[in-house]
Structure formats: structure tokens, C-alpha cells
Design an enzyme around this catalytic site. Structure first.
Site, PDB file in Angstrom:
ATOM      1  N   TYR A  85       0.814  -1.228   0.000  1.00 17.69           N
ATOM      2  CA  TYR A  85       0.000   0.000   0.000  1.00 17.69           C
ATOM      3  C   TYR A  85       0.847   1.277   0.000  1.00 17.69           C
ATOM      4  O   TYR A  85       0.296   2.373  -0.128  1.00 17.69           O
ATOM      5  CB  TYR A  85      -0.989   0.000   1.166  1.00 17.69           C
ATOM      6  CG  TYR A  85      -2.240  -0.826   0.918  1.00 17.69           C
ATOM      7  CD1 TYR A  85      -2.170  -2.199   0.701  1.00 17.69           C
ATOM      8  CD2 TYR A  85      -3.496  -0.226   0.890  1.00 17.69           C
ATOM      9  CE1 TYR A  85      -3.316  -2.951   0.475  1.00 17.69           C
ATOM     10  CE2 TYR A  85      -4.652  -0.978   0.668  1.00 17.69           C
ATOM     11  CZ  TYR A  85      -4.547  -2.349   0.458  1.00 17.69           C
ATOM     12  OH  TYR A  85      -5.688  -3.082   0.240  1.00 17.69           O
ATOM     13  N   HIS A 192     -21.234   6.254   4.893  1.00 25.60           N
ATOM     14  CA  HIS A 192     -20.743   5.341   3.854  1.00 25.60           C
ATOM     15  C   HIS A 192     -21.469   5.659   2.543  1.00 25.60           C
ATOM     16  O   HIS A 192     -22.704   5.739   2.523  1.00 25.60           O
ATOM     17  CB  HIS A 192     -21.031   3.911   4.291  1.00 25.60           C
ATOM     18  CG  HIS A 192     -20.359   2.860   3.459  1.00 25.60           C
ATOM     19  ND1 HIS A 192     -20.585   2.717   2.113  1.00 25.60           N
ATOM     20  CD2 HIS A 192     -19.446   1.913   3.798  1.00 25.60           C
ATOM     21  CE1 HIS A 192     -19.854   1.710   1.649  1.00 25.60           C
ATOM     22  NE2 HIS A 192     -19.149   1.209   2.652  1.00 25.60           N
ATOM     23  N   GLU A 262     -14.500  -1.549  10.722  1.00 27.71           N
ATOM     24  CA  GLU A 262     -15.672  -0.724  10.391  1.00 27.71           C
ATOM     25  C   GLU A 262     -16.906  -1.138  11.212  1.00 27.71           C
ATOM     26  O   GLU A 262     -17.697  -0.283  11.628  1.00 27.71           O
ATOM     27  CB  GLU A 262     -15.981  -0.832   8.898  1.00 27.71           C
ATOM     28  CG  GLU A 262     -17.131   0.045   8.435  1.00 27.71           C
ATOM     29  CD  GLU A 262     -17.250   0.048   6.930  1.00 27.71           C
ATOM     30  OE1 GLU A 262     -16.594   0.896   6.278  1.00 27.71           O
ATOM     31  OE2 GLU A 262     -17.970  -0.827   6.374  1.00 27.71           O
TER      32      GLU A 262
END
Ligand code: UDP
Ligand code: MN
Length: 312
Positions: A85, A192, A262
């Protein structure tokens, strides 16, 4: 004797009818769907606990900039770039320089296991970058979840002495429009983008009572995204510590919440109501969701990625 009774009874009745009608209208949930100035669509701009929901058109940035500048506010932006990443860092940081908290003091905190791969990005005045070398985990789910542990640990050790607010962000993203002090508050979460117009029955909360992240059917305010949240250092410390401890308990019980950190964030924010909620302008995926007209600005957006290739 009230003057009303001196009026013709029919006029009196009419006035009462009008008052009842407007009184009712101003109390109904519809009144919270007040349109933003100049916008044709209606959006929810206030939660039932009176926290603002931040959309373009609901704030004056000049007033807010002045308030936060007067306090010489310093904002910490935490971002994790573990293993592959690190490739996202360059675009993330370059676009943050253009759009994130411009004119304010900013500390980037880059958590990585590959400090040598952190790119050199020129930073504006009052902005600096700290590389925090941390361990990695084999499973991407563990990388994602252990962010809570690391943010809580560093909040206690460092962040509380260095910044006023923390913004915790995914790295596989870029800033493409203004993200400023209008987001700052004691505790904030972001709607979201896949669920901002859904009913709570559709929210993908953890539904197994065995998990610490469990939220029963019929409960819940919003579905928040794990990729963008924050608040004062103290509030973020409490949130991340609590989520981490819940994940440790789950692990001991051999269960992992359906959407990992989450799910735990959503559980926490249900029982610790955020003081601001960010609209999906602050968390968007154009490839997945296009550009609906209700979105006046796309501020922080997903960078397309090949999940398999980048995670393994
Ligand atoms: N992450 C990382 N290395 C990994 C997996 C995840 O650094 O190998 C971090 C990174 O900051 C990433 C976040 O954890 O943005 C969440 O993972 P990801 O973005 O893959 O989840 P998604 O947004 O696809 O749900
Ligand atoms: Mn992501």
C-alpha cells in the site's frame, strides 16, 4: 379576555388551522431535510441529536477558517501504508497538499513497515510529515483492524502532545476537492457512500450477538465508513482504544466482525454519538457510484485498485 374570541369564529378557526399546519410542518422530520442554499435536492443536514451533517452549501468556510486559525489549530492526519500500500502514498500526499486543511498546521503521520519507500513530497508552510515505523500483519483484515490499536497507542504517547485533532484516513484514496476545518469537531464519522440513502435494515452491521460489534435489527442511526473518521485526540483515543479492546475480545471468542474495524466503529458511534457527521462528499467512489447531482463536490475519492494484487 383574549382578542381572538372577539373575531368571527370562522376566522378564528382558520387562524388556528394555519398555525397547527405550520407548527406541525416545522416539527416533522421533513423540516430536517431543508435544502442547502441554492440546491434543488433535499438532504438531511441535522441528526436527531442535533449534530450537523456537513454538505456543500451548509457552511461558510471563511468564518470557520478564521475561528480555527485564531486557535492556531494543528491537525494530525493518520494514514497507514503497510506492505504494497506504500504505492498509494504519493498521490494521497500530493492531493492532500492541494486540498486538505490548506492554511492550517498539519502533521502527517504515516504508519508503515517500509519507511524507505515513503516518497518525498514537497510540503507547504506549517506542514510536516512523520514516518512511524510499525509491524505488518499477513492478513489484510489484520492490517486494517490493528490500525485502531496503533492509533490509540500513539495518541497516548505522542499525538496528544502534538496536535489538537486527528483525522484517520485510508490511503487508497485521493483528495479531489476542499476538505477543511468544517469537518472538525469532538467526534466525527462519515456516511458510507453505499448506504447514505438506505434504511437501517439495509445497513451491513455485525448481526451475530456473539460479536462485540453486534447491533440488533431496528437499531442504528447511520452506516459509517471505516475509511474516514476523527475528532479531538482524546475522543479518537477513546474510540480507537475501545474498538481495539472489542476486537481483542472477539478474537478470544473466535469471531471476527463482518466488516472488521468498520463494524466496531459503527457499534462505537451508535452508543457515542458523533458531534458532526460528514456527508458522502467526504468519502466517494466514482467508479462504483458515478456522480449523482446531490453531490455538489467529490472531495475524497477512492483510487481504483486490484484488491487481489495489492493485498497479496
Ligand atoms: N492497509 C495497508 N496495507 C494492507 C492492507 C491495508 O496499509 O496490506 C491499510 C491502508 O491504509 C488501507 C486500509 O488499511 O487503505 C484499509 O484497507 P483497504 O483500503 O484495502 O480496505 P477497503 O477500503 O478496500 O475496504
Ligand atoms: Mn480503502
Amino acid at each position: 379576555k383574549s382578542k381572538c374570541f372577539a373575531l368571527h369564529p370562522w376566522i378564528c378557526f382558520l387562524i388556528i388551522l394555519i398555525l397547527v399546519f405550520f407548527g406541525y410542518e416545522s416539527m416533522s422530520p421533513r423540516s430536517l431535510l431543508v435544502g442547502r442554499l441554492g440546491a434543488s435536492e433535499t438532504v438531511l443536514i441535522l441528526t436527531p441529536w442535533l449534530a450537523p451533517i456537513v454538505w456543500e452549501g451548509t457552511f461558510n468556510i471563511d468564518i470557520l477558517n478564521e475561528q480555527f486559525r485564531l486557535r492556531n489549530t494543528t491537525i494530525g492526519l493518520t494514514v497507514f501504508a503497510i506492505k504494497k500500500y506504500v504505492v498509494f502514498l504519493k498521490l494521497f500526499l500530493e492531493t492532500a497538499e492541494q486540498h486538505f486543511m490548506v492554511g492550517h498546521r498539519v502533521n502527517y503521520y504515516v504508519f508503515t513497515d517500509r519507511p524507505a519507500d515513503v516518497p518525498q513530497v514537497p510540503l507547504g508552510a506549517g506542514r510536516r510529515l512523520e514516518v512511524l515505523t510499525v509491524r505488518n500483519y499477513t492478513r489484510w483484515q489484520d492490517v486494517s483492524m490493528h490500525r485502531m490499536e496503533m492509533i490509540s497507542r500513539f495518541s497516548e504517547q505522542r499525538f496528544q502532545h502534538e496536535v489538537d485533532y486527528l483525522v484517520c484516513a485510508d490511503v487508497d484514496m485521493k483528495f479531489r476537492d476542499h476538505v477543511g476545518v468544517e469537518i472538525l469537531s469532538e467526534l466525527f464519522g462519515t456516511l458510507h457512500p453505499g448506504f447514505y440513502s438506505s434504511n437501517r435494515e439495509a445497513f451491513t452491521y455485525e448481526r451475530r450477538p456473539q460479536s462485540q460489534a453486534f447491533i440488533p435489527q431496528g437499531e442504528g442511526d447511520f452506516y459509517y465508513m471505516g475509511a474516514f473518521f476523527g475528532g479531538s485526540v482524546m475522543e479518537v483515543y477513546h474510540l480507537t482504544k475501545s474498538c481495539h479492546e472489542a476486537m481483542v475480545v472477539d478474537q478470544g471468542n473466535g469471531i471476527e466482525a463482518v466488516w472488521h474495524d468498520e463494524s466496531h466503529l459503527n457499534k462505537y458511534l451508535l452508543y457515542h454519538k458523533p458531534t458532526k457527521v460528514l456527508s458522502p462528499e467526504y468519502m466517494w467512489d466514482q467508479q462504483l457510484l458515478g456522480w449523482p447531482s446531490v453531490m455538489k463536490k467529490l472531495r475524497y475519492v477512492a483510487v481504483p485498485k486490484n484488491h487481489e494484487a495489492i493485498r497479496n
